[in-house]
Design an enzyme around this catalytic site. Structure first.
Site, PDB file in Angstrom:
ATOM      1  CB  VAL A 298       1.215  -3.515   3.300  1.00  0.00           C
ATOM      2  CG1 VAL A 298      -0.081  -3.135   2.584  1.00  0.00           C
ATOM      3  CG2 VAL A 298       1.127  -3.094   4.777  1.00  0.00           C
TER       4      VAL A 298
ATOM      5  CG  HIS B 170      -5.272  -3.646   0.770  1.00  0.00           C
ATOM      6  ND1 HIS B 170      -5.907  -4.104   1.919  1.00  0.00           N
ATOM      7  CD2 HIS B 170      -6.255  -3.533  -0.164  1.00  0.00           C
ATOM      8  CE1 HIS B 170      -7.202  -4.261   1.670  1.00  0.00           C
ATOM      9  NE2 HIS B 170      -7.437  -3.927   0.420  1.00  0.00           N
TER      10      HIS B 170
ATOM     11  CD  GLN C 237      -8.115  -8.338   3.286  1.00  0.00           C
ATOM     12  OE1 GLN C 237      -8.823  -7.391   3.571  1.00  0.00           O
ATOM     13  NE2 GLN C 237      -8.281  -9.530   3.837  1.00  0.00           N
TER      14      GLN C 237
ATOM     15  CB  CYS D  54       9.166  16.913  -8.898  1.00  0.00           C
ATOM     16  SG  CYS D  54       7.989  16.033  -7.865  1.00  0.00           S
TER      17      CYS D  54
ATOM     18  CB  CYS E  19       9.897  13.827  -4.943  1.00  0.00           C
ATOM     19  SG  CYS E  19      10.521  13.298  -6.534  1.00  0.00           S
TER      20      CYS E  19
END
Ligand code: BJW
Ligand code: ZN
Length: 246
Positions: free
Chosen positions: A104, A120, A102, A151, A148
């Site tokens: 990260v 996760h 789980q 965009c 970003c």
């Protein structure tokens, strides 16, 4: 001194062709990474609903991105501890080891485990909410909020927040691993967050021999054949050393 490991656990592990492991924040605690729900955990200071959900991000993207940047810095400075390393070593004595995590933080990969399912997501990946483009390191450098370059959309961490689906291919593989494992170890997780918390139950129901390694009993303790109480960074190396042919 009494043997801390029940004989059946050692026998089952020695005979196992497939061991599946579910890990949570507790396995990284000894690497200096805060857990979520312990008294000194991440959420003693921050409420989960304020940070680990889309609404919170849309409400205050800077705050959420800053929190993740801080955690990324901590994780990059951290090192795998003897618990992570012992799980990588387990591959030398068991034909197939599936590490379902789980976490990260990427520490299982850095420790050398080869079959890892990250339920996760990962702190090391970010993407644009609007166009889906993966973000580069450059895109998330400097002051948040990050936009970003393609965009102008908001960049978010590639992690799973409350109310979001887990990656379906990874979740499917995790349930398949739990259902086919000979031994299932639940390590350093409070086992309150679903669907991850259903995996030890699935393993028990499918006939795996189950053991928990935790400093205290978790929500899935009633489903475990064996409860090993203590730090995973201490128990796992000792357990794995017992399996090597001497
Ligand atoms: C040591 C130690 C040492 C310390 N050695 N041990 C079924 C029932 C009820 C609710 C739900 C359900 N199904 C779904 C839900 C809703 C929700 C949920 O589970 N809520 C519960 C809290 C009630 N689940 C979701 O929303 C999930 N999505 C989903 O189900 O999608 C389908 C859907 C979509 C739309 C509508 C409805 C359904 C997503 C869950 C995502 C969780 N995300 C987080 C954040 C990830 C990104 C980030 O890191 O910021 O994942 S939350 C947080 O909790 C993080 C963790 O991976 C996860 C688990 O925590 P963990 O690892 O167990 O840590 P702790 O701190 O809780 O425990 C540490 C343990 O270590 C303790 O036991 C210590 O004792 C121990 N320990 N030192 C050994 N040295
Ligand atoms: Zn974009």
């Amino acid at each position: 001194m009494n043997d801390p490991f029940p004989a059946e656990l050692i026998e089952r592990l020695k005979a196992a062709r497939h061991v599946a492991v579910l890990t949570g924040a507790g396995i990284s605690a000894e690497s200096g990474i805060a857990t979520f729900r312990d008294a000194d955990g991440l959420w003693a200071r921050f409420k989960p609903e304020e940070l680990a959900r889309m609404d919170a991000f849309l409400d205050n993207p800077k705050r959420v991105q800053d929190w993740y940047s801080h955690r990324r810095t901590v994780v990059r400075r951290a090192r795998p501890n003897p618990g992570h390393l012992a799980l990588a070593d387990l591959e030398r004595v068991v034909e197939r080891v599936t590490v379902i995590t789980q976490n990260v933080d990427g520490l299982h990969e850095r420790a050398g485990s080869s079959r890892i399912l990250e339920l996760h997501g990962s702190l090391e990946r970010n993407y644009c909410v609007d166009c889906g483009r993966p973000a580069t390191e450059e895109d998330i450098t400097g002051d948040a909020p990050y936009a970003c370059p393609t965009c102008g959309g908001m960049i978010r961490p590639d992690v799973v927040w409350f109310g979001e689906m887990l990656p379906s291919d990874i979740l499917e593989k995790a349930f398949a691993a739990a259902a086919s494992a000979d031994v299932f170890l639940s390590i350093g997780t409070s086992a309150v967050v679903h669907p991850a918390a259903s995996l030890p139950v699935e393993a028990a129901r499918s006939g795996a021999f189950t053991a928990e390694i935790n400093v205290e009993a978790s929500a899935v303790a009633p489903y475990m054949d064996v409860e090993l109480t203590g730090k995973s960074g201490e128990i796992l190396p000792e357990l794995v050393s017992r399996l090597s042919p001497s």
